[in-house]
Design a protein around this motif. Structure first.
Motif, short mmCIF file in Angstrom:
data_model
loop_
_atom_site.label_atom_id
_atom_site.label_comp_id
_atom_site.label_asym_id
_atom_site.label_seq_id
_atom_site.Cartn_x
_atom_site.Cartn_y
_atom_site.Cartn_z
N GLY A 193 0.81 -1.21 0.00
CA GLY A 193 0.00 0.00 0.00
C GLY A 193 0.84 1.27 0.00
O GLY A 193 0.38 2.33 -0.42
N HIS A 194 2.06 1.19 0.48
CA HIS A 194 2.97 2.34 0.38
C HIS A 194 3.37 2.52 -1.09
O HIS A 194 3.16 3.56 -1.68
CB HIS A 194 4.25 2.11 1.20
N SER A 195 3.97 1.46 -1.64
CA SER A 195 4.58 1.60 -2.96
C SER A 195 3.54 1.74 -4.07
O SER A 195 3.73 2.52 -4.99
CB SER A 195 5.50 0.41 -3.24
N TYR A 196 2.45 0.94 -3.99
CA TYR A 196 1.53 0.89 -5.13
C TYR A 196 0.15 1.49 -4.85
O TYR A 196 -0.78 1.26 -5.60
CB TYR A 196 1.47 -0.55 -5.68
N THR B 75 8.95 -6.00 2.18
CA THR B 75 8.99 -4.68 2.81
C THR B 75 10.37 -4.06 2.61
O THR B 75 10.50 -2.88 2.30
CB THR B 75 8.69 -4.83 4.33
N GLU B 76 11.38 -4.88 2.75
CA GLU B 76 12.77 -4.39 2.69
C GLU B 76 13.23 -4.01 1.29
O GLU B 76 14.18 -3.25 1.14
CB GLU B 76 13.73 -5.47 3.22
N THR B 77 12.61 -4.58 0.25
CA THR B 77 13.08 -4.27 -1.10
C THR B 77 12.35 -3.06 -1.69
O THR B 77 12.77 -2.55 -2.72
CB THR B 77 12.93 -5.47 -2.06
N GLY B 78 11.26 -2.65 -1.06
CA GLY B 78 10.56 -1.43 -1.45
C GLY B 78 9.75 -1.53 -2.74
O GLY B 78 8.74 -0.86 -2.88
N SER B 79 10.22 -2.31 -3.68
CA SER B 79 9.50 -2.47 -4.95
C SER B 79 9.77 -3.87 -5.50
O SER B 79 10.61 -4.59 -4.97
CB SER B 79 9.92 -1.39 -5.94
N HIS B 80 9.06 -4.21 -6.59
CA HIS B 80 9.17 -5.57 -7.17
C HIS B 80 10.61 -5.93 -7.49
O HIS B 80 11.35 -5.12 -8.03
CB HIS B 80 8.39 -5.66 -8.49
N MET B 81 10.97 -7.16 -7.21
CA MET B 81 12.29 -7.67 -7.52
C MET B 81 12.23 -8.74 -8.60
O MET B 81 13.03 -8.76 -9.52
CB MET B 81 12.92 -8.31 -6.26
N ILE B 82 11.31 -9.70 -8.44
CA ILE B 82 11.19 -10.79 -9.41
C ILE B 82 9.74 -10.82 -9.86
O ILE B 82 8.83 -10.93 -9.03
CB ILE B 82 11.55 -12.15 -8.78
N THR B 83 9.54 -10.69 -11.14
CA THR B 83 8.18 -10.71 -11.69
C THR B 83 8.28 -10.77 -13.21
O THR B 83 9.24 -10.24 -13.78
CB THR B 83 7.40 -9.43 -11.29
N PRO B 84 7.31 -11.40 -13.86
CA PRO B 84 7.34 -11.31 -15.31
C PRO B 84 7.07 -9.88 -15.77
O PRO B 84 6.25 -9.20 -15.15
CB PRO B 84 6.18 -12.24 -15.73
N LEU B 85 7.75 -9.41 -16.80
CA LEU B 85 7.30 -8.20 -17.48
C LEU B 85 6.25 -8.72 -18.47
O LEU B 85 6.53 -9.63 -19.25
CB LEU B 85 8.45 -7.49 -18.20
#
Ligand code: WT7
Length: 654
Positions: free
Chosen positions: A317-320, A421-431
């Protein structure tokens, strides 16, 4: 979900040519080229993105500062303001574009434009300033899902104050702990939250938290009037209505320019000890991660209607909700209520009503909605959807297929986003237009995120093997430290046992023959219950805080809806209860945990024993407890067990 079941999953869903045609990253080759650029010139890659996606007040000349590992800095001599990047920079072109479509619990819709949101944020920021809040001060936000929650966060960012949002489902005690640890000067709350027709007494809980003591740092409590009735007494001189604070305040507020590395917020999350960790994020690097993934993962297009269902109390909810959609100038839906009120068709009804194009939710929600009404989506027009997202926990292939077929009509790519929480944004995901998906796999890393899986010796595993998930290079949106606890930061994420070089995520993962990543679960004593992180130690210390409890051990058990359920094994100070007495005590202890931590931590199952299974040296054998929790036969070696007789007791459900 076991390794065996997901690794038998071999369905492959290639992005459609139609979807790819309008996408930002159109092919696997384009994705690979981005990854290669990042490999070849890591700093240059991120510096370009930081110049392209963020508006700087003072441009940076340094990119990555690795002089004091693992305390990395990014763009450290640059200056900017996060709220300026989310609001002001859109005003020339998007002033009249809808920024937020807010739907209340009972279905009332309120829309605000970028110009209006800018005014609300400026007025509230001026209100905070008038109370003496300045750069670096901490502000705790304990709010229901609302436009005002986002305004509060953005207003803090505007004046350089550090917000710490506490999820509205947390108890007075959890709130108190977080207020004290952060040293908050201000608490922002509401006189009630409304969820599923019921009122959540946020102001009363705030009062209770402050009355628990130790919160002398708090000077003011600002109360947003959400419900007509007032749920709590008023402390004159401390409490103040939101509407009184903003009354007559100027409608513009010059942003406070901050350093790229100045903290934007602290967000508490569970670790493997009883004490929550205050994850501290930066301003520029954090925002860059949010914007970059909003564009890449969600393939953001200006006419999208974006809806992330997460509460602002969590990192999602913070990031997105609070940052990325605003930073790219999107129109987003914010929802006050719950997916099952007035019925399990609520999400689908809202997608139809607001013509949502991009929908981002958690597997738990999907699984519970399948159970409550697997054909409900068919009653709504979901043709506006073009992309679906999943977050927070592994999504089992069955739920993935239902999401794909029934919600997405077989035409929407699914992005299964792994991050923390620690990475702040997506790290692994399909584009979505570049990477073919496999149900249950989060696939491949975001370009510029150097993910790997290592074994016990710290060596990368081959394809087809499993191990510990790590991130090998510092990245912009990475946690900077734990609030006031740099030693714990080092120990938690860069432990010596693994050489101290890489960021250790705390998850185990498997790499398949195509190099796709499959997340298997936590390697520490952290549970994932309905996509929420809970420390077993936190629940154990809550239980032993009850005067009737002598000892407690908490483990997770696979659960078809929640992912994991909480099972507590309890030794009482008095005799082991039976029958109705045991039932009453179970209810009492469940309520106790809800009161100590919050309803999300309530044990699903409590078992009583005269003791816990321990080795001769006194160590609790958790492996055995996990087997008992699952209701499975014990096949493990129990020869080192001091007291085998108690196993039988613990197997008896109340
Ligand atoms: C933990 C982080 C990141 C937003 C919400 C949770 C698990 C998260 C996935 C996914 C499998 C996932 C991991 C991770 N997790 N996303 N797509 N597939 N597992 O944030 O509370 O910081 O929890 O959630 O175990 O370590 P969080």
């Amino acid at each position: 979900m076991s390794i065996e079941s997901v690794l038998q999953e071999n369905r492959l869903f290639a992005p459609s040519a139609e979807f790819a045609a309008g996408a930002r990253v159109k092919s696997l080759a384009e994705y690979q080229a981005m990854c290669q650029h990042a490999e070849a010139d890591y700093e240059g890659f991120w510096a370009n993105l930081a110049r392209e996606h963020l508006t700087w007040h003072k441009p940076f000349t340094q990119v990555l500062d690795q002089s004091n590992p693992p305390f990395y800095k990014w763009f450290a001599d640059g200056e900017l303001n996060v709220s300026y990047n989310c609001l002001d920079r859109h005003l020339p072109d998007l002033a009249h574009k809808i920024a937020v479509i807010f739907e209340s619990d009972n279905g009332t819709v309120t829309k605000v434009t970028y110009a209006e949101l800018h005014r609300l944020v400026c007025q509230f920021a001026n209100g905070l300033k008038s109370l003496g809040v300045t750069k670096g001060d901490r502000v705790v936000v304990y709010m229901p899902m609302s436009i005002e929650a986002v305004v509060a966060m953005q207003a803090c960012a505007r004046i350089g104050a550090i917000h710490s949002v506490v999820f509205g489902g947390f108890s007075a005690k959890s709130l108190q702990e977080r207020i004290i640890d952060a040293g908050a000067k201000i608490v922002i709350t509401a006189n009630g939250g409304v969820r599923g027709g019921k009122i959540v007494p946020l102001k009363a809980t705030t009062d209770e938290a402050l009355a628990l003591g130790g919160c002398e740092c708090v000077e003011r409590v600002i109360v947003y009037k959400r419900v007509v009735h007032e749920d709590a007494p008023w402390t004159i001189g401390r409490d103040m209505w939101w509407h009184d604070l903003v009354k007559g305040k100027p409608e513009t507020c010059e942003p406070t320019w901050v350093n790229a590395e100045d903290p934007l917020f602290i967000l508490y999350t569970s670790g493997s000890t009883g004490k929550p960790k205050g994850v501290q994020h930066s301003s520029a690097g954090y925002l860059l991660g949010a914007v970059n993934t909003m564009l890449l993962t969600f393939d953001y297009r200006p006419d999208d209607v974006f809806w992330c269902t997460a509460d602002v109390g969590w990192i999602t909810g913070h990031s997105y909700v609070a940052y990325a959609p605003l930073a790219v100038g999107a129109t987003q839906v914010i929802f006050e209520g719950i997916p099952t009120y007035p019925d399990a068709g609520r999400f689908w009804q809202m997608i139809e009503r607001h013509r949502v194009t991009t929908f981002y939710t958690a597997p738990t929600a999907i699984r519970s909605l399948i159970k409550l009404g697997s054909d409900l989506p068919k009653q709504y027009n979901l043709s506006s959807l073009r992309l679906l997202g999943s977050v927070g926990e592994p999504i089992n292939p069955e739920a993935w297929m239902w999401y794909h077929e029934v919600v997405g009509g077989g035409r929407c790519p699914i992005v299964d986003t792994w991050w923390q929480t620690e990475t702040g944004s997506h790290m692994i995901t399909p584009l979505p237009a570049a990477i073919a998906t496999k149900p249950g796999s989060c696939t491949l890393p975001i370009p510029g995120i150097m993910v790997d899986i290592i074994d016990e010796a710290g060596e990368p595993v081959e394809k087809g093997k499993g191990g510990f998930l790590v991130i090998k290079k510092p990245f912009p949106s990475q946690v900077r430290t734990l609030w006031k606890d740099p030693e714990r930061f080092k120990k938690s994420y860069f432990p010596e046992e693994y050489g101290g070089k890489y960021y250790l995520a705390g998850d185990s993962a498997h790499k398949d023959a195509d190099g796709y990543i499959w997340i298997m679960g936590r390697i520490d004593d952290v549970l994932n219950v309905s996509g929420h992180r809970l420390g077993t130690m936190e629940i154990e210390s809550a239980l032993v805080g009850n005067s009737k409890v002598a000892e407690a051990a908490v483990v997770g058990r696979p659960d078809p809806i929640k992912g994991e359920a909480v099972v507590a094994f309890v030794v009482l100070k008095g005799a082991r209860p039976a029958g109705d007495e045991a039932k009453a005590l179970v209810a009492e202890l469940r309520d106790w945990v809800a009161k100590e931590i919050g309803a999300i931590a309530k044990p699903d199952d409590i078992r009583f024993g005269d003791n816990l299974p321990k080795t001769r040296s006194g160590k609790i054998m958790r492996r055995l407890l996990r087997t008992i929790a699952k209701g499975e036969q014990i096949t493990q070696d129990i020869s080192t067990l001091e007291n085998p007789a108690i196993l039988q007791q613990l197997q008896e459900a109340v």
